[in-house]
Motif scaffolding. Structure first.
Motif, PDB file in Angstrom:
ATOM      1  N   ILE A  10      82.137  53.554  63.093  1.00 25.05           N
ATOM      2  CA  ILE A  10      82.597  54.324  61.757  1.00 25.05           C
ATOM      3  C   ILE A  10      82.815  55.834  61.984  1.00 25.05           C
ATOM      4  O   ILE A  10      81.975  56.246  62.754  1.00 25.05           O
ATOM      5  N   GLN A  11      83.832  56.372  61.433  1.00 26.62           N
ATOM      6  CA  GLN A  11      84.007  57.719  61.689  1.00 26.62           C
ATOM      7  C   GLN A  11      83.181  58.699  60.487  1.00 26.62           C
ATOM      8  O   GLN A  11      83.733  58.595  59.423  1.00 26.62           O
ATOM      9  N   SER A  12      82.333  59.142  61.175  1.00 24.18           N
ATOM     10  CA  SER A  12      81.452  60.134  60.144  1.00 24.18           C
ATOM     11  C   SER A  12      81.711  61.408  60.139  1.00 24.18           C
ATOM     12  O   SER A  12      82.252  61.886  61.029  1.00 24.18           O
ATOM     13  N   PRO A  52      84.661  66.178  60.971  1.00 24.56           N
ATOM     14  CA  PRO A  52      84.038  65.160  62.014  1.00 24.56           C
ATOM     15  C   PRO A  52      83.903  65.911  63.405  1.00 24.56           C
ATOM     16  O   PRO A  52      84.834  66.664  63.648  1.00 24.56           O
ATOM     17  N   THR A  65      85.146  60.862  67.303  1.00 26.41           N
ATOM     18  CA  THR A  65      86.059  59.651  66.764  1.00 26.41           C
ATOM     19  C   THR A  65      85.027  58.659  66.665  1.00 26.41           C
ATOM     20  O   THR A  65      84.083  58.522  66.593  1.00 26.41           O
ATOM     21  N   ALA A  75      83.797  60.782  76.610  1.00 26.90           N
ATOM     22  CA  ALA A  75      84.324  61.895  75.899  1.00 26.90           C
ATOM     23  C   ALA A  75      85.575  62.092  75.409  1.00 26.90           C
ATOM     24  O   ALA A  75      86.482  61.610  76.103  1.00 26.90           O
ATOM     25  N   PRO A  76      85.930  62.451  74.384  1.00 26.83           N
ATOM     26  CA  PRO A  76      87.325  62.393  73.875  1.00 26.83           C
ATOM     27  C   PRO A  76      88.408  63.280  74.335  1.00 26.83           C
ATOM     28  O   PRO A  76      87.696  64.576  74.659  1.00 26.83           O
ATOM     29  N   SER A 108      91.887  66.177  70.542  1.00 19.16           N
ATOM     30  CA  SER A 108      91.480  65.651  69.154  1.00 19.16           C
ATOM     31  C   SER A 108      90.730  66.352  68.192  1.00 19.16           C
ATOM     32  O   SER A 108      90.683  65.788  66.847  1.00 19.16           O
ATOM     33  N   GLY A 109      90.090  67.644  68.480  1.00 20.01           N
ATOM     34  CA  GLY A 109      89.365  68.454  67.720  1.00 20.01           C
ATOM     35  C   GLY A 109      88.123  67.998  67.587  1.00 20.01           C
ATOM     36  O   GLY A 109      87.346  68.528  66.864  1.00 20.01           O
ATOM     37  N   THR A 110      87.877  66.999  68.496  1.00 25.93           N
ATOM     38  CA  THR A 110      86.172  66.295  68.274  1.00 25.93           C
ATOM     39  C   THR A 110      85.694  66.456  69.859  1.00 25.93           C
ATOM     40  O   THR A 110      86.428  66.620  70.632  1.00 25.93           O
ATOM     41  N   TYR A 111      84.569  66.316  69.853  1.00 22.56           N
ATOM     42  CA  TYR A 111      83.936  66.479  71.191  1.00 22.56           C
ATOM     43  C   TYR A 111      82.752  65.539  71.512  1.00 22.56           C
ATOM     44  O   TYR A 111      82.309  65.372  72.690  1.00 22.56           O
ATOM     45  N   SER A 152      78.648  60.071  55.347  1.00 20.93           N
ATOM     46  CA  SER A 152      79.845  60.198  54.758  1.00 20.93           C
ATOM     47  C   SER A 152      80.770  60.042  55.844  1.00 20.93           C
ATOM     48  O   SER A 152      80.828  60.259  56.896  1.00 20.93           O
ATOM     49  N   THR A 153      82.155  59.375  55.340  1.00 20.66           N
ATOM     50  CA  THR A 153      83.096  59.113  56.386  1.00 20.66           C
ATOM     51  C   THR A 153      84.306  59.941  55.868  1.00 20.66           C
ATOM     52  O   THR A 153      84.249  60.409  54.951  1.00 20.66           O
ATOM     53  N   TYR A 188      91.142  73.807  69.269  1.00 23.28           N
ATOM     54  CA  TYR A 188      91.649  72.667  68.887  1.00 23.28           C
ATOM     55  C   TYR A 188      90.490  72.055  67.852  1.00 23.28           C
ATOM     56  O   TYR A 188      90.907  71.583  66.704  1.00 23.28           O
ATOM     57  N   PHE A 189      89.305  72.173  68.003  1.00 23.40           N
ATOM     58  CA  PHE A 189      88.276  72.031  67.080  1.00 23.40           C
ATOM     59  C   PHE A 189      88.613  72.677  65.712  1.00 23.40           C
ATOM     60  O   PHE A 189      88.713  72.110  64.530  1.00 23.40           O
ATOM     61  N   LEU A 249      91.824  70.940  64.124  1.00 19.51           N
ATOM     62  CA  LEU A 249      91.445  69.819  63.347  1.00 19.51           C
ATOM     63  C   LEU A 249      90.981  70.032  62.041  1.00 19.51           C
ATOM     64  O   LEU A 249      91.371  69.297  60.826  1.00 19.51           O
ATOM     65  N   ALA A 273      95.582  61.500  70.239  1.00 18.34           N
ATOM     66  CA  ALA A 273      95.120  62.650  70.988  1.00 18.34           C
ATOM     67  C   ALA A 273      95.426  62.623  72.582  1.00 18.34           C
ATOM     68  O   ALA A 273      95.447  63.472  73.358  1.00 18.34           O
TER      69      ALA A 273
END
Lengths: 1030, 505
Positions: free
Chosen positions: A655-657, A681, A684, A729-730, A734-737, B36-37, B114-115, B118, B175
């Motif tokens: 799940i995307q938390s 987040p 992902t 690693a994404p 994507s803005g996530t790490y 939380s999602t 980019y973090f 987003l 992405a």
């Protein structure tokens, strides 16, 4: 349990065997071994259908009262075929000869037992005798060198086995998940808890046998978590017969067997000044005059002598067993206390066990196994790359002392000594670290036989462990670096409740004596939880006791913190399984098993997976063409193929938390205030994450030759871990790490397990047995799929020191290749550029290491790193020799590892270029002028050339052969113990790690994971003890 | 017998059924700590504000771990100092223009931007739908999202040129396939966001909201963006709007230049937007709550700051010499900003006297701008966590933006305001346009010394080869045209087939 049965059970427990009286006649006799012709001491004689029993004395003689009308005596002895003898009222004196069993010993397999000769899978066994020969804190240590294909590395010599013992069965199957085998104690699969010391809370004296399920066909009945093999531990149970009490007591002395040689005060002053001048700094004033240093400090502080000590260990174990053929019991209590060879460390264990079995009637059997343990360790940091006391002891300059003359703590003072790391003696004496573990593990079961061939068994169990970690460092006056001016106290309390319920139905059928069918189906449900609360405070104490409460702490300063947190894990697993074995005429054996497992770790559609296996064996020795070959007693070929699984992945990966732990600061904050929390987040998700699977093919041959004089067993296997979970690693766009798990890799282990045992001499008085095990495997990461190579390893060097990459063994050492030392500037200018420049204080100069330009681009940078070795041994082995002469028995057990490499980062700390700390004696041979050295570089405090980068400079051969155990035992002659009180007595002395032959320069060649930063070394231990049976 | 067996089997089967019947729920477990999602968060004002806060977080790391390496060390103002050898090879690559697509400093900037993007996108998309929150906070929050998004894209577009542009929430597959958008489109988005943010953001923030973006910050950034684009008209228009409304934004120059960099003056009257740091934690990484510049810039191993001081960012001799002075060397500089910006030999602090040379700093030059002394344990309590904020934009920048954009006739007086505070005389009115531009450039160099603007000023000069000429003159002969844009991080290209590399890498 019904009330009546419960009462009956309790009565039996309280009074032991129920005595029944008949009109009697005395029968006496002697039990002898067919092979040696000698009397067997301790054989059990039981009058069938009664509780009347007797045990033979040291000469093998016994007397028993039998009813006048006669009956049947059952004579049994471990390792021998059981014999029934009819007696009549005429019988007075009996002479019974027992033959040794070959392949008849019973092996514990998943949800059942089997005779070894009927096995079609790969299972190795270790007996209680072997386990108890070595005084170990953790049963896993006793497996070392005893089982082929099982690589055991004792990570540390910390008391109580708390440093952990790595068990790897047939190589390494998972990169991100656990590689610990599943450990099943009396049918209870223990939760993994991600630790290498799962077994050290159990008493080793309670273990009857350990069976290791190695191939997939043996293990896959445990599908869930079985991909690293299964270790089945069976504890001792009561036997029918007279009550007996056994006491085993030993006491020992331990000491370090090899400590590094460090410089004395004057040598240190000379070398450290040289290192400082080479980096453009002036020598530390205190050290500038070398002769004055010698006058003032003499040889200086020998920190390792301050830290290490001789330490004692002791153990007492008491076991009481007994019962009738209706009910049997075993009680045991054990106490184990081990002081560590590092000052102020110790561990103690207290364990209790109660195992009971009751035959309620001809159809119903009930029983239980329960153990309760307390384990307490007073430890210290001996493992972290920053504050391990061993490293602090290695680095602390000899010109610094542990204590001032007035008794207060001294230590390095940054402005005087240029060294302000903590004083290790302070760290050992002042902070109080305590680890406490209470564990209750047990199960109750009922077995119902019906319709002759069916057996239904219900087993319910629980494993409760409670762990508490207390760290308390009171403010204590001290001079020198990094002292605690504030008192700190933290406590963590964690509960691990684990429940199991298991129902099995077994079917056993023999048709026409030729066809035997054995089948089992079952259901199991296991719930695994982990909850902890951690809280800590720092500040000024009003009272000097470790408590969190406000009454004790008086916070007066913002840096005095109060933190509390809680967390935990919930997991559940639900499984169905079935197995069918078919035995044709004692010649051919076929097995099929299947297990369907579900786990809460995965998304709804992916929770379940199925793990099938097949196996077959053929006893060639039963075929006409071999039956008449005299020298072959037994020859069997077997083969198997099957699947096992590993669900070890972060829960909720699907799940995307939202990560709610981001922080930023607002407001007028010129100090530490103004924190606000952020939420977004940070990863992902992968909705398709599912089981890691392990497929394994095994081919084996077992043989017994020359009337049992030589036994051999060899297994060839290939294991492939498929759908290997790797954290990918994404793309950062994507803005996530945070890396997300995917089933994307493949890894392979291929190997050979070999066991050879022989009876070299086998006469009446003198016997010599040799048992050799050898295991070899090759590990290779076949594919990393979506994942980039992974670098990890030594925390003091960024960029990692180990690498996981397709085409290489997992976690190979990744670094630079050295090509000797630059002897001149000419050599430097002809070589690829390392740290360019002409100033030797900031750039490469003669005396620096030359690194190989692997990609030929003229620049030495991270792209020039490569495979410089790995920790997987070419093979590991163990050789046990048992020589007995009359009452004397000598065992010597050699254990070794060949071909494994160690990245010895202890030298990173002690060969210069890191701090103003002390240096190892080897640095005296450093480069000082052209031609002086081609291996030990020049000294320069700031290491401008990066001589300390990860390179083959630090890679050493970790092969070793070690006299793990020598034991001399003497059974006291019958006449000395032949009184009514004692039945048997043995006294023994033993030595652990008596010698170790190795080229490795570190403190101990046994290094789990291959990176050595001076872990707690194993000790050399001398033990004296006695075993007395009453 | 048969009956009994059936009985047993029935019992067994029913037991199995009882257990298997509940299997659907049995394997769905609650987590110990609630999770939380993306779908169930953003329900109230607290959650919305936390979403906004997270969009600010990347600023801490960008200004700790990347902005000064690129803005100052890569420029002619400073070089890498440190311990030599392998110490800071990633920064040395930038300093010497041997940068590769593996460079971690570049990667950090890319990643953190980019973090931020987003998270800002999430704010812009989700906050309008939050069911329970006040209009004022909702408006402000959306404005902050847009302002921050513009700021992050502005960093990216200047450094990399064309970059992937998205304003929604993308999943991992998108992405991995998104391509680069032309610079012009990125600037279009930046301008649109800043114009919108200007109308949404408050003029000032007070109390615990100090440090959040304001309308003035947004307008000032918009002027800077136009200046970067060479659109002097709009740069002058928006910078003048800020100047004319300075009182409503609360903007004013400090009388003493040095007051800008004092802990007690954080978010002060000259500050338009700054990275908010706090001490505490004692961690040694770029991602903490505190600022690491204090430790990294202080004289190496002189113990005038916590954690010794590393001396990584070393002013060039050329820069030190470029200040207005009365004699031939930098020992007689009259520009008051020098003393607050850099250490030169003989400078003292308390009992410390700055030496004539240090490891990594052969001339004894070091950066002083973010100095918080070792005994101020409130402002820096160890590790790499100094509390001192780092300015992103100060009011003097708006003055100099207008001075440059409006030309000498209208603008000179604003440049002279900045000069006067530094103790310097007004600019000569007789300067040619080129000389005037050079004078403004010089002014910015000294006014914003080590504030991470210099490299970008070199790039945006009307002479497209200006950065090459300046760097060659300062001895960096390695520089080439390709260095106008930095390489896209290789591990990003490895994961996205549509991501092209900049020319020359």
């Amino acid at each position: 349990m019904r009330l009546k049965q419960a009462i009956l059970f309790a009565v039996i427990l309280l009074f032991g065997a129920v005595n029944v009286t008949f009109a009697q006649v005395k029968i006496s006799g002697k039990v002898k071994s067919k092979v040696t012709g000698e009397g067997l001491s301790g054989a059990t004689i039981l009058l069938k259908g009664t509780t009347l029993s007797s045990v033979t004395d040291v000469k093998g003689e016994f007397t028993i009262s039998a009813p006048e009308k006669g009956g049947t005596l059952t004579i049994s002895y471990a390792g021998m075929k059981t014999v029934d003898v009819k007696v009549t009222n005429q019988t007075k004196i009996l002479e019974i000869t027992l033959d040794e069993t070959i392949g008849n010993e019973v092996v514990v397999v998943g949800y059942g037992t089997k005779k070894r000769k009927d096995l079609s899978t790969s299972v190795s066994s270790v007996s209680a005798k072997e386990i108890n020969a070595t005084p170990v804190a953790d049963a896993a240590q006793a497996l070392q060198g005893r089982v082929s294909g099982v690589t055991i590395t004792q990570n540390s010599g910390a008391p109580g086995g708390t440093g952990g013992t790595r068990i790897r069965i047939r190589g390494i199957s998972s990169i991100t998940g656990t590689n610990n085998p599943l450990i099943v104690v009396d049918g209870y699969p223990l939760p993994d808890q991600n630790a290498d010391n799962v077994l050290n809370s159990f008493g080793t004296g309670d273990i009857e046998s350990i069976d290791v399920l190695k191939d997939a066909a043996a293990a896959s009945i445990y599908g869930q978590r079985a991909s690293n093999g299964v270790i089945m531990i069976t504890t001792k149970r009561g036997k029918p017969g007279k009550a007996s009490i056994t006491v085993d007591i030993y006491r020992g002395l331990q000491q370090a067997w090899q400590l590094p040689n460090m410089l004395n005060a004057k040598e240190y002053a000379i070398l450290n000044s040289e290192a400082r001048i080479a980096s453009g700094l002036s020598p530390i004033p205190k050290l500038a005059d070398y002769d004055a240093v010698e006058t003032q400090f003499g040889k200086g502080t020998n920190w390792l002598n301050e830290i290490f000590r001789r330490a004692s260990m002791q153990s007492v174990n008491l076991t009481a067993t007994g019962g009738s053929d209706k009910a049997q019991y075993l009680f045991s209590a054990g106490y184990f206390l081990q002081d560590g060879i590092i000052y102020k460390t110790d561990a103690e264990r207290f364990n209790l066990r109660f195992n009971g079995d009751v035959k309620v009637n001809d159809h119903i059997k009930i029983g239980n196994s329960i153990s309760m343990n307390k384990f307490i360790e007073h430890g210290t940091d001996t493992y972290s790359p920053f504050n391990s006391v061993i490293l602090l002891g290695l680095m602390a300059p000899p010109t610094v002392s542990a204590r001032n003359e007035d008794g207060t703590y001294a230590g390095g003072n940054g402005s005087v000594d240029g060294f302000s790391e903590p004083n290790p003696i302070y760290n050992l004496e002042v902070p109080r670290n305590k680890y406490t573990k209470y564990r209750v593990n047990g199960n109750v079961f009922a077995e119902i036989s019906f319709l002759k061939d069916f057996k239904f068994k219900a087993l319910f169990g629980a494993d409760f462990s409670y762990q508490e970690i207390n760290n308390y460092s009171p403010a204590t006056p001290a001079s020198g670096g990094n002292v605690f001016n504030l008192t700190n106290y933290s406590v963590q309390k964690g509960l691990y409740p684990d429940y199991l319920s298991e129902l099995t139905l077994a079917y056993d059928k023999k048709i026409n004596e030729k066809h035997k069918i054995n089948a089992v189906v079952g259901y199991t449900y296991q719930e695994n939880k982990y909850d902890y609360v951690v809280a800590g405070r720092g500040g000024n104490f009003t009272q000097n006791i470790p408590v969190l409460n406000d009454q004790v702490f008086l916070p007066t300063d913002v840096s005095q913190t109060y933190n509390a947190a809680e967390s935990g894990v919930n997991k559940r697993a639900l499984s169905y399984f079935g197995r069918v074995n078919y035995d044709f005429d004692g010649r051919g054996f076929f097995g099929f098993s299947i297990r369907r497992d579900g786990t809460s770790n995965f998304a709804p559609g992916n929770k379940y997976a199925t793990f099938p296996s097949v196996s077959a064996a053929w006893r060639l020795s039963q075929e006409p063409f071999l039956r008449n070959v005299k020298w072959i007693d037994e020859l069997k070929v077997r083969s198997s193929f099957g699947y096992t699984g590993n669900p070890d992945v972060t829960g909720n990966a699907y799940i995307q938390s939202i990560n709610q732990s981001f922080q930023y600061t607002f407001g007028n904050s010129s100090g530490s205030g103004g924190t606000v929390l952020g939420a977004a987040p940070s990863k992902t998700y992968n909705p398709n994450i599912r089981w890691e699977k392990n497929e394994q093919f095994n081919f084996g041959v077992d043989g017994s030759f020359f009337s049992g004089k030589l036994n051999a067993s060899v297994d060839l296997y290939q294991r492939r871990s498929i759908d290997l979970i790797l954290y990918v690693a994404p793309p950062l766009i994507s803005g996530t790490y945070e890396a997300v798990p995917f089933n994307t890799g493949i890894m392979r282990n291929r190997g050979i397990d070999l066991t050879l045992s022989g009876k070299v001499i086998n006469t009446n008085n003198l016997k010599w047995n040799i048992n050799t095990v050898l295991g070899t495997y090759k590990n290779k990461v076949v594919s990393m799929g979506l994942s980039a190579p992974i670098n990890n390893g030594f925390a003091r060097i960024t960029g990692g020191s180990k690498r996981i990459e397709a085409g290489y063994p997992v976690e190979y050492f990744y670094g630079f290749v050295t090509e000797g030392i630059f002897q001149s500037y000419e050599e430097i200018s002809n070589h690829a550029s390392q740290a360019p420049g002409i100033d030797p204080t900031t750039s490469t100069a003669p005396g620096d290491l030359k690194f190989k330009d692997l990609n030929g681009d003229g620049i030495i940078n991270d792209q020039d790193r490569t495979n410089i070795g790995n920790f997987n041994p070419t093979f590991t082995y163990g050789i046990t020799n048992t020589v007995s002469y009359k009452n004397l028995e000598i065992t010597f057990f050699l254990q070794g590892s060949e071909g494994n490499k160690i990245l010895n980062f202890t030298r990173w700390y002690t060969e210069g270029g890191v701090s103003n700390g002390n240096y190892s004696k080897d640095v005296i041979g450093r480069w000082t002028a052209p031609g002086t050295s081609n291996t030990m570089p020049r000294l320069a405090l700031n290491d401008p050339n990066g001589n300390n980068r990860v390179s083959d400079r630090f890679v050493e051969d970790g092969s070793y052969i070690r006299m793990k155990n020598v034991r001399i035992a003497y059974n006291l002659p019958a006449k000395w113990v032949a009184n009514k009180v004692m039945k048997k007595a043995q006294i023994y002395v033993s030595a652990q790690n008596l010698f170790t032959i190795t080229n490795y320069s570190g403190m101990d060649p046994e290094v789990g994971g291959g990176i050595d930063i001076g872990f707690y070394p194993q000790s050399r231990t001398f033990i004296a003890g006695a075993t007395i049976e009453f | 017998m048969k009956k009994i067996s059936i009985h047993y089997l029935v019992v067994l089967c029913s037991m199995t059924l009882v257990f298997s019947a509940c299997k659907k729920t049995v394997l769905d477990v609650e987590t110990t700590i609630p999770i939380s999602t993306l779908d169930d968060y953003y329900q109230n004002e607290t959650e919305a504000v936390k979403a906004v806060n997270a969009a600010y977080t990347p600023l801490s790391a960008i200004y700790n771990g990347s902005a000064w390496h690129l803005g100052d060390i890569m420029s002619d103002d400073a070089d890498l100092g440190g311990g030599g050898g392998g110490d800071g090879t990633e920064t040395a690559e930038l300093d010497n223009f041997s940068v590769t697509s593996f460079n971690p400093v570049i990667n950090l900037m890319w990643a953190q931007c980019y973090f931020g993007i987003l998270r800002a996108n999430l704010v812009v998309v989700k906050v309008p739908q939050v069911p329970v929150m006040s209009d004022a906070v909702r408006k402000r929050s959306i404005g902050e999202g847009k302002y921050l998004r513009a700021l992050y894209y502005y960093h990216l577009v200047r450094l990399f040129g064309d970059v992937p542009l998205y304003t929604n929430v993308i999943d991992v597959e998108q992405a991995a396939t998104i391509a680069r958008s032309p610079k012009a489109l990125v600037y279009e988005q930046i301008i649109a966001d800043l114009k919108a943010a200007d109308t949404l953001l408050p003029n000032t923030n007070t109390g615990s909201n100090k440090g959040r973006a304001t309308a003035g910050a947004s307008k000032g950034l918009l002027a800077a963006v136009y200046l970067t684009l060479g659109d002097k008209t709009n740069a002058a228009l928006y910078s003048k709007e800020v100047i004319d409304n300075a009182s409503s934004y609360g903007y004013e120059l400090w009388a003493d230049y040095g007051d800008n960099f004092k802990l007690e003056n954080e978010n002060g009257k000259e500050s338009m937007f700054e990275v908010q740091y706090r001490s505490g934690g004692g961690q040694f990484n770029d991602y903490g709550a505190g600022q690491k510049l204090n430790c990294f810039f202080a004289p190496r191993f002189q113990d005038v700051v916590q954690s010794r001081g590393y001396g990584w960012n070393v002013p060039t001799k050329d820069f030190a010499d470029s200040y207005d002075k009365s004699g031939a060397t930098y020992n007689t500089i009259i520009d008051k900003r020098r003393n607050r910006s850099m250490w030169i030999p003989g400078d003292t602090y308390d009992t410390y006297t700055h030496p004539t040379q240090l490891v990594g700093s052969p001339l004894g030059l070091n950066v002083k701008k973010y100095f918080v002394s070792i005994d101020n344990t409130l402002g820096d309590n160890g590790g790499w966590t100094c509390a001192l904020n780092v300015p992103i934009m100060r009011y003097s920048e708006v003055l100099l933006t207008y001075a440059e954009a409006a030309g000498i006739s209208l603008g000179k007086t604003y440049a002279d305001q900045v000069r006067a505070r530094a103790g310097l005389t007004p600019l000569q009115p007789s300067l040619s346009d080129a000389q005037y531009l050079e004078a403004i450039y010089n002014e910015r160099r000294h006014e914003f010394a080590f504030e991470m603007h210099r490299w970008y000023d070199l790039l945006r000069h009307p002479n497209p080869n200006y950065y090459i000429d300046v760097m060659r003159a300062s001895g960096k002969t390695n520089i080439q045209e390709k260095h106008r844009y930095m390489p896209i991080p290789q591990n990003e290209i490895d994961k996205n087939a549509n991501l092209t590399q900049n020319t020359g890498y």
